[in-house]
Write a protein that holds these residues in place. Sequence first.
Motif, mmCIF file in Angstrom:
data_model
loop_
_atom_site.group_PDB
_atom_site.id
_atom_site.type_symbol
_atom_site.label_atom_id
_atom_site.label_comp_id
_atom_site.label_asym_id
_atom_site.label_seq_id
_atom_site.Cartn_x
_atom_site.Cartn_y
_atom_site.Cartn_z
ATOM 1 N N SER A 67 -23.944 -9.601 0.433
ATOM 2 C CA SER A 67 -22.469 -9.610 1.144
ATOM 3 C C SER A 67 -22.008 -10.865 0.638
ATOM 4 O O SER A 67 -20.728 -11.076 0.167
ATOM 5 N N LEU A 71 -18.824 -11.553 -2.135
ATOM 6 C CA LEU A 71 -17.779 -12.213 -1.810
ATOM 7 C C LEU A 71 -17.394 -13.226 -2.983
ATOM 8 O O LEU A 71 -16.280 -13.367 -3.449
ATOM 9 N N GLN A 75 -14.026 -13.254 -5.385
ATOM 10 C CA GLN A 75 -13.162 -14.451 -5.585
ATOM 11 C C GLN A 75 -12.985 -14.196 -7.143
ATOM 12 O O GLN A 75 -11.775 -14.769 -7.386
ATOM 13 N N ILE A 192 -18.298 -20.899 -1.061
ATOM 14 C CA ILE A 192 -18.514 -20.405 0.059
ATOM 15 C C ILE A 192 -19.103 -20.969 1.327
ATOM 16 O O ILE A 192 -18.496 -21.306 2.219
ATOM 17 N N ASN A 256 -15.451 -13.349 8.171
ATOM 18 C CA ASN A 256 -15.265 -12.009 7.927
ATOM 19 C C ASN A 256 -14.052 -11.277 8.882
ATOM 20 O O ASN A 256 -13.299 -10.539 8.359
ATOM 21 N N GLY A 260 -11.265 -13.156 5.678
ATOM 22 C CA GLY A 260 -11.408 -13.984 4.726
ATOM 23 C C GLY A 260 -10.880 -15.510 4.917
ATOM 24 O O GLY A 260 -10.908 -16.339 3.920
ATOM 25 N N LEU A 273 -11.170 -8.211 0.544
ATOM 26 C CA LEU A 273 -12.392 -8.333 1.626
ATOM 27 C C LEU A 273 -12.442 -6.781 2.226
ATOM 28 O O LEU A 273 -13.529 -6.429 2.589
#
Length: 464
Positions: A67, A71, A75, A192, A256, A260, A273
């Motif tokens: 996951s 992400l 992006q 992240i 989440n 986001g 997302l």
Amino acid sequence: MVTTAQTDAIDDLVYDWLAETGAPGASLVVTDDTTEQYAAGFGSRDIDSNTPATPDTLYGVASVTKSFATLAVLQQVERGKLALDDPITRHTRVAFEGADEITIEELLTHSSGLPNLGTSEVLLARLADLGEIGIPLSDRDDLYQFLGDAGAERDQHSQDRFQYSNTAYILLSHALESVADRPFDEYVEAEILDPLGMERSTFDAEAFAADDDHATPHRSVENGFEPTRFPARQLSRAAGGLISSPRELGKYLRCNLQGGELDGVTLVDSALLGRAHDSHVDPLPRYGDAYGYGWSRRTVAETVVVGHGGSLLTSSSAIGLLPERDLGIALCCASQPELHPTVVLDGIVAILEDDSPEQVVPELGYRSRVDALTGRYESYRGIISATVTDEGGYLSVDIAAGPIEEEHVLVPDDPTLTGDAGTADRVWTFTAPRSGRPMPVEFVDTGDGVDLFFDRYRLHRQSA
């Protein structure tokens, strides 16, 4: 709000899970969209020293990493450097037959037509000291050489079929690196982990080993678990290389749940997302009711759970979002027990929904009831005897009449073993597979005990 009664029930569930499986320890965090609601450690993070596990203990979270890889890809989609319908060949040098037909979105959803090619199995067996499969697979050149003939695996029989693939996420990380111009692990840490304040989360095995609160990797052996080395797989970091703690994963879950965003920092557009959390393909049952991008979807106790599990052979993990409740759960274990953290997480969901884990989670229901059926049985005057043993999802029965012996497998018709409540006596029905003619088998609670009706025999349970 999580109540004291719920956390007490959660403690009982996790403790019983560790006691039953022999796993050394585990750590848990339950959060809502803004605040940690509950955190606990259970057992030990190192079986030799018996050092307690805590919510801050670091674990290899394995495929929960997918996951994060998703992400990162999204992006770059938002920034216009990748597109979901881009062929993977546009951003990597993969060149097997048909590779130009595989899109980034298909890799995210495990629907590219490529089956599991065994890359993780090769690396985990080697790096966790479990044995050697004998495939040269050390760097990117080896990987592309290995994939050279993989196109033959992608034909009319496999296309449009969900086939969970770690190789897919390795290729996604290469696509990300090609447009971000930096290694995957450095990208995830900068884009992240750091923005979310996940300061101890890492892909660095040496940093993991040096941390004062890390879970020693434990591998399964005949009589339990023993310490082993951490299986750091540089080649497949995007598929399963992240190291984190439940407490730091809680921050990720809150991001989440907030679409986001976290603490004023936006990592990705909420609509993108949302696509990751949505249903895109129908997976195999063990992966839920539907699969998105690096997240699966399933319904537990009538509430939707968006989550993912991870298995590293030396640790295991599960995360879950309950979007209807604005809750998130992170559970990590210092080994990979037979009963996976994803099952226990579903049990926690049931508790948070004020339901019974044994009633709504099939695996927990099975395990809570199977002991009533296993043990030693005898027929009239003890001429025929039988021993019924749980094999983890099915039963085996060894039947003996003096020197004459035979063994059978019994598959439950109801995997929860709830039993037929519509009869005067509770009945559990099984099937004994036989070539061309399967045989029905029944266990009946007569009120005086459990009887086994097998073929022409009626046997009475004598002991567990």
